[in-house]
Design a protein around this motif. Structure first.
Motif, PDB file in Angstrom:
ATOM      1  N   SER A 177       0.838  -1.212   0.000  1.00 16.30           N
ATOM      2  CA  SER A 177       0.000   0.000   0.000  1.00 16.30           C
ATOM      3  C   SER A 177       0.868   1.255   0.000  1.00 16.30           C
ATOM      4  CB  SER A 177      -0.917   0.017   1.222  1.00 16.30           C
ATOM      5  OG  SER A 177      -1.779  -1.093   1.198  1.00 16.30           O
ATOM      6  N   THR A 178       1.978   1.205   0.738  1.00 13.06           N
ATOM      7  CA  THR A 178       2.871   2.372   0.805  1.00 13.06           C
ATOM      8  C   THR A 178       3.440   2.672  -0.581  1.00 13.06           C
ATOM      9  OG1 THR A 178       3.450   1.642   3.028  1.00 13.06           O
ATOM     10  CG2 THR A 178       4.812   3.380   2.087  1.00 13.06           C
ATOM     11  N   VAL A 182       2.851   6.046  -3.025  1.00 11.53           N
ATOM     12  CA  VAL A 182       3.993   6.875  -3.444  1.00 11.53           C
ATOM     13  C   VAL A 182       4.035   7.040  -4.970  1.00 11.53           C
ATOM     14  CG1 VAL A 182       6.533   6.834  -3.622  1.00 11.53           C
ATOM     15  CG2 VAL A 182       5.430   6.443  -1.422  1.00 11.53           C
ATOM     16  N   VAL A 183       3.716   5.951  -5.711  1.00 11.90           N
ATOM     17  CA  VAL A 183       3.858   6.020  -7.177  1.00 11.90           C
ATOM     18  C   VAL A 183       2.584   6.475  -7.893  1.00 11.90           C
ATOM     19  CG1 VAL A 183       5.679   4.284  -7.270  1.00 11.90           C
ATOM     20  CG2 VAL A 183       3.292   3.556  -7.517  1.00 11.90           C
ATOM     21  N   VAL A 199      -9.477  -4.808   0.546  1.00 17.20           N
ATOM     22  CA  VAL A 199     -10.015  -4.843  -0.815  1.00 17.20           C
ATOM     23  C   VAL A 199      -8.901  -4.382  -1.753  1.00 17.20           C
ATOM     24  CG1 VAL A 199     -12.355  -4.283  -0.060  1.00 17.20           C
ATOM     25  CG2 VAL A 199     -10.852  -2.446  -0.790  1.00 17.20           C
ATOM     26  N   PRO A 200      -8.932  -4.810  -3.034  1.00 16.30           N
ATOM     27  CA  PRO A 200      -7.882  -4.355  -3.946  1.00 16.30           C
ATOM     28  C   PRO A 200      -7.980  -2.843  -4.169  1.00 16.30           C
ATOM     29  CG  PRO A 200      -9.079  -6.223  -4.842  1.00 16.30           C
ATOM     30  CD  PRO A 200      -9.848  -5.738  -3.656  1.00 16.30           C
ATOM     31  N   ASN A 201      -6.832  -2.193  -4.238  1.00 15.08           N
ATOM     32  CA  ASN A 201      -6.767  -0.760  -4.571  1.00 15.08           C
ATOM     33  C   ASN A 201      -6.106  -0.617  -5.932  1.00 15.08           C
ATOM     34  OD1 ASN A 201      -7.692   0.729  -2.167  1.00 15.08           O
ATOM     35  ND2 ASN A 201      -6.045  -0.366  -1.148  1.00 15.08           N
ATOM     36  N   LEU A 202      -6.626   0.292  -6.753  1.00  8.38           N
ATOM     37  CA  LEU A 202      -6.031   0.524  -8.069  1.00  8.38           C
ATOM     38  C   LEU A 202      -5.423   1.915  -8.111  1.00  8.38           C
ATOM     39  CD1 LEU A 202      -8.595  -0.756 -10.725  1.00  8.38           C
ATOM     40  CD2 LEU A 202      -6.490  -1.817 -10.006  1.00  8.38           C
ATOM     41  N   GLY A 203      -4.247   2.030  -8.733  1.00  5.12           N
ATOM     42  CA  GLY A 203      -3.627   3.339  -8.904  1.00  5.12           C
ATOM     43  C   GLY A 203      -3.049   3.456 -10.302  1.00  5.12           C
ATOM     44  N   ILE A 204      -3.084   4.675 -10.869  1.00  2.59           N
ATOM     45  CA  ILE A 204      -2.479   4.902 -12.189  1.00  2.59           C
ATOM     46  C   ILE A 204      -1.106   5.502 -11.953  1.00  2.59           C
ATOM     47  CG2 ILE A 204      -2.708   6.108 -14.376  1.00  2.59           C
ATOM     48  CD1 ILE A 204      -5.520   5.403 -14.339  1.00  2.59           C
ATOM     49  N   VAL A 205      -0.089   4.816 -12.457  1.00  2.00           N
ATOM     50  CA  VAL A 205       1.294   5.239 -12.247  1.00  2.00           C
ATOM     51  C   VAL A 205       1.760   6.008 -13.478  1.00  2.00           C
ATOM     52  CG1 VAL A 205       3.641   4.432 -11.798  1.00  2.00           C
ATOM     53  CG2 VAL A 205       1.695   3.180 -10.839  1.00  2.00           C
ATOM     54  N   ILE A 319      12.862   4.150  -6.775  1.00  2.00           N
ATOM     55  CA  ILE A 319      11.468   4.073  -7.248  1.00  2.00           C
ATOM     56  C   ILE A 319      11.404   4.249  -8.766  1.00  2.00           C
ATOM     57  CG2 ILE A 319       9.171   5.138  -7.133  1.00  2.00           C
ATOM     58  CD1 ILE A 319       9.903   3.446  -4.652  1.00  2.00           C
ATOM     59  N   ASP A 320      12.190   5.202  -9.305  1.00  2.00           N
ATOM     60  CA  ASP A 320      12.192   5.402 -10.764  1.00  2.00           C
ATOM     61  C   ASP A 320      12.760   4.182 -11.490  1.00  2.00           C
ATOM     62  OD1 ASP A 320      10.989   7.854 -10.672  1.00  2.00           O
ATOM     63  OD2 ASP A 320      12.854   9.001 -10.667  1.00  2.00           O
ATOM     64  N   GLN A 321      13.809   3.584 -10.889  1.00  2.00           N
ATOM     65  CA  GLN A 321      14.398   2.380 -11.492  1.00  2.00           C
ATOM     66  C   GLN A 321      13.393   1.222 -11.498  1.00  2.00           C
ATOM     67  OE1 GLN A 321      15.781   4.514  -9.516  1.00  2.00           O
ATOM     68  NE2 GLN A 321      18.006   4.655  -9.731  1.00  2.00           N
ATOM     69  N   LEU A 322      12.565   1.146 -10.424  1.00  2.00           N
ATOM     70  CA  LEU A 322      11.531   0.112 -10.358  1.00  2.00           C
ATOM     71  C   LEU A 322      10.507   0.322 -11.478  1.00  2.00           C
ATOM     72  CD1 LEU A 322      10.062  -2.252  -8.912  1.00  2.00           C
ATOM     73  CD2 LEU A 322       8.881  -0.537  -7.535  1.00  2.00           C
TER      74      LEU A 322
END
Length: 332
Positions: A177-178, A182-183, A199-205, A319-322
């Motif tokens: 979740s963290t 962040v992303v 519950v599943p969380n969705l995020g747009i990176v 994080i950018d490399q990930l």
């Protein structure tokens, strides 16, 4: 409203399609004609129950309390070859990634994966043919027509499997979740105890320039999830539709990184062997607490058959490399 109350990923509904209208057995009559031929029109078809994909929906909350869906009946045919009106269709909008099953047999009927895609779930009965269809050389004035076909009544199960480019896989408290917070702009609930995410969380990176990909934080797996322990099946179902799986193991795990990774892999394999053929990336989280020497030591223990990276969401480490690594795997 609690985090889980508006996320519904399973509903069971009774669908009843409309009856077809009866054909007409009318014989033509007017001022000039006392004994005309058959002119009875066809009955209208009964209404269908239809599912339609809607990319704006992410839950089936709107269907949770709608146990019965009933489409309209078709009207009967009329004189002068007039057809009956078609019964009213019932259109149910569902999120993308919805799988439809027959509730009694468990048979998978179809999936809805595209925005605007429509599929007939329960077809309406056909309208009966009017008597003019049955006119022959020997039977000039048939006084009969077809009745309409009965509609169908059936129970169906709608299950949602989240569609995302990257699914996060890890035990509770692995930092999933963290990372998502962040992303992306997602605001998942985060705390220091297991099963904060239920519950599943969705995020747009957002990724370099105007590119982006969708990341899903799947609730934590526990050992035995593939046997349905905890909320196992319900969580694992959402991993099936992800393109790339990002395994997350915290640097402060009580086991070795490789041991924890193998347990996670085993749970996925037990649940669905096909899942282990998806592209995988391993992220060692909470690595801001490691010095360079310790990190080099831990690198030697990492599995060799998977790209891996040490990250820290809080310290923004790698994080950018990930993102680069994930983008490469998504487009491979």
């Amino acid at each position: 409203m609690s985090q889980g109350s508006n996320f519904v990923d399973y509903v069971k509904i009774c669908c009843r399609s409309g009856h077809g209208g009866a054909g007409s057995s009318h014989l033509h009559r007017d001022i000039l004609t006392s004994k005309g031929g058959p002119d009875g029109g066809d009955g209208g078809r009964g209404g269908h129950v239809i599912l339609k994909g809607n990319a704006q929906l992410w839950t089936m909350l709107h269907l949770k309390y709608r146990k019965h869906v009933i489409a309209g009946d078709g009207d009967s045919g009329a004189s002068s070859l007039r057809s009956g009106k078609t019964g009213r269709d019932e259109i149910l909008e569902v999120p993308l990634g919805t799988t439809v099953k027959n509730a009694e047999t468990g048979e998978i009927l179809f999936d809805i994966t595209q925005d605007g895609e429509t599929k007939i779930l329960t077809p309406g009965g056909r309208g009966g043919l009017g008597n003019w269809h049955f006119k022959t050389a020997t039977q000039q004035t048939p006084r009969f027509a077809q009745p309409g076909e009965e509609g169908k009544e059936e129970w169906n199960v709608l299950e949602l499997k989240i569609l995302a480019d990257v699914g996060l896989v890890g035990f509770p408290n692995a930092g999933k979740s963290t990372l998502l917070s962040v992303v992306s702009a997602a605001k998942p609930e985060i705390a220091d105890y297991a099963f904060t995410t239920i519950v599943p969380n969705l995020g747009i990176v957002a990724y370099r320039g105007s590119k982006s990909f969708v990341m899903a934080d799947i609730p934590g797996i526990i050992e035995g999830a593939s046997q349905g322990k905890g909320l196992g099946f319900r969580f694992l179902r959402h991993i099936e539709r992800n393109s790339v799986l990002l395994f997350m193991v915290p640097a402060d795990t009580t086991r070795t990184i490789n041991e924890e990774y193998q347990i996670l892999l085993h749970e996925l394999k037990e649940y669905n062997p096909e899942l282990i053929h998806k592209p995988r990336v391993l992220a060692v989280t909470k690595s801001d607490m490691l010095d360079d020497e310790l990190q080099e030591e831990m690198k030697k223990e990492l599995p060799t058959d998977i790209p891996s990276i040490f990250i820290s969401s809080v310290a923004q480490k790698n994080i950018d490399q990930l993102k680069d690594l994930l983008w490469k795997e998504i487009n491979r």
